[in-house]
Design an enzyme around this catalytic site. Structure first.
Site: not given
Ligand code: PEP
Ligand code: MG
Length: 541
Positions: A188, A431, A455, A502
């Protein structure tokens, strides 16, 4: 010139002075100093600065809470002005040749453990103020990075590792770029660097030495290279690269207002991902079709030990909604847990937090916290085109329970005669492999979907996205993952619902054509990736 190679995390060139990040609350080390005079000066300067800060605090507090209550800061000043304290710290620095931080800590501990009330330098019962004074002095001495962001010239930050809760607080105007010893491109922290558009290279290992602190550095986020004290040729080349990028970005600007359409007429929406209030402006500039993912957990992570209130959250969501006008704003409810730890929400120790209390699981456990967020989103929904998305879904029951709580929040607001969008759309993140397999059933429960490939990749491959040893095994183009995305798209479309991606894969230009062929409805990427993706789409046959 020293050249280091790491992993590229966020594109761009940063040129500036390297500053090592000092984590607050770090253990004080006992360090021998050669130049004791300089160390005494450091202590004196820090003491004067701390006294100055306390004077300002006194004045502010006197106005707000009256002289009597403000007096505590005056008392703290007298502790710092106490000659015996100054002499004792100086003597440890000079005679024992030790660093100021260690000397202060030693003297303060001596005071606190001194049973002799007659000879105390402060009124008995004020131990906490002595500790407060010591903390202030130590913070000034360590020139905490948050202070740096307030006062100093822009700089390039270096760290062993940077946590997401720290990365979220980086001010793009002050932190030109960052480099770290450890970390992965899927973490992250990396996601935040890309969202904020801060050039960064990570995983430089032990080659990134503390000795480089204060030296000139160039971060080449395109190549994953770092140059310490660059020679003239390298610096010129990097400056040229920086200029070329400016031209490239300017050229892309011509695509603003244009459609995301292939040569053969296939359309796909492009939205942007954000994490904080500051990112909203970047979305407006990016010409994205809306906010496809608002990672709301960062509002919790940047709020210190207190949970963000309903009003606090409402103001941010309202700003996002108003700024986007008719364009959509998908607010993902807090996906805390895992590596996204917030001081305000303690989930206790877990041996495997990535697979522990995370996302919707925390929300369903802490119903009041969840309801506060739902109320804030609902209240903001009358200011634009807002929808809600639930993270880390693995079962239908989670969605049903979340929807029930949403209904409770709606009922409460109705009773209070507070306006909200009765028909607010609800979506879920895909996810987990479980969510993929039940995507057909889920499609009968909710209005839209977004695939979180970050994820989904780690759970499909069974590989921790933050483990930097897994680099060569971590295949983000794995056919299993591509198949999963296809399955979800088909299931969702059979129910007449929309599907977006996303996760970071949405910006992977090598996969754009595949996604379009699958019929993906929307790709949501960081604001500065929007126009490059539009260019790619328009070039596809
Ligand atoms: C993902 O898991 O791709 C997602 C968009 O959520 P994050 O990256 O915040 O875990
Ligand atoms: Mg995620």
């Amino acid at each position: 010139m020293i050249t280091l190679t790491g992993k590229k995390v966020s594109e761009g060139i940063a040129i500036g002075k390297l500053t090592f990040y000092k984590r607050e609350g770090k253990e004080i080390r006992r360090i021998y100093v050669k130049d004791v005079e300089k160390e005494v000066q450091r202590f004196q300067k820090a003491r004067q600065k701390a006294i100055q800060e306390l004077k300002v605090l006194y004045d502010t507090a006197a106005k707000e809470v009256g002289d009597a209550n403000a007096a505590i800061f005056e008392m703290q000043q007298t502790i710092l002005e106490e000659q015996t304290l100054v002499d004792r710290v100086n003597s440890i620095i000079v005679e024992d040749k030790l660093n100021a931080e260690y000397a202060i800590q030693t003297v303060i501990s001596e005071y606190l453990s001194n049973e002799d009330t007659e000879n105390k330098i402060y009124t008995p019962g004020h131990d906490v103020d002595v500790k407060d004074v010591a903390n202030r002095l130590l913070r000034v001495l360590s020139r905490s990075w948050k202070d740096k962001m307030l006062m100093d010239e822009p700089f390039v930050m270096a760290a062993g590792e940077l946590y997401p809760s720290e990365a979220v607080q980086l001010d793009k105007n002050k932190v030109l770029g960052f480099v770290t010893r450890y970390g992965t491109i899927n973490s992250h922290t990396a996601v935040l660097a890309r969202t904020k558009g801060i050039p960064s290279v990570i995983g430089l290992g032990e080659a990134l030495k503390k000795d480089y602190d204060g030296k000139m550095i160039v971060v080449d986020g395109y190549e994953g290279k770092v140059y310490i004290e660059p020679d003239y040729t390298t610096l010129t080349k990097m400056k040229q690269k920086q200029d070329t990028n400016v031209t490239h970005v300017k050229n892309l600007e011509r695509l603003k207002g244009k459609e995301n359409i292939t040569q053969s007429g296939q359309r796909i929406d492009i939205c942007a991902n954000i994490g904080t209030r500051e990112d909203i402006e970047n979305v407006i500039r990016s010409d994205a079709g809306g906010i496809g993912l608002f990672r709301s957990e960062f509002l919790y992570m940047e709020n210190g030990p207190k949970l963000p209130t309903e009003e606090q959250q409402f103001q941010v969501y309202k700003l996002a909604a108003e700024s986007m006008g008719v364009k959509k704003v998908v607010i993902r409810t807090a996906d805390l847990g895992g590596e996204k730890q917030a001081d305000c929400l303690d989930v206790g120790h877990e041996s495997n937090p990535t697979m522990g209390m995370r996302g919707i699981r925390i929300s369903l456990e802490k119903e009041e916290v969840f309801k506060t967020q739902l109320r804030a989103i609902l209240r903001a929904s009358v200011y634009g085109n807002v929808s809600i998305m639930f993270p880390m879904i693995t079962a239908i029951e989670e969605v049903t329970r979340a929807k029930l709580l949403l209904e409770t929040a709606k009922r409460e607001l109705k009773a209070e005669k507070t306006a909200f969008d009765e028909d607010i759309q609800i979506g879920v993140m895909i996810e987990t492999p479980a969510a993929v397999m039940i995507s057909g059933e889920l499609a009968r429960e909710v209005d839209f979907f977004s695939i979180g490939t970050n994820d989904l990749t780690q759970f499909t491959l069974g590989m921790d996205r933050t483990n930097d040893k897994l680099g060569k095994f971590y295949n983000s183009h794995h056919s299993a993952l591509i198949k999963m995305i296809r399955i979800v798209a088909n299931n969702v479309h059979l129910e007449g619902k929309k599907i977006s991606i996303c996760g970071d894969l949405a910006a992977d230009l090598d996969l754009t054509e595949t996604f379009i062929q699958m019929g993906i409805d929307e790709l949501s990427v960081t604001p500065n990736q929007v126009l490059a993706l539009r260019k790619k789409i328009r070039e596809i046959q």
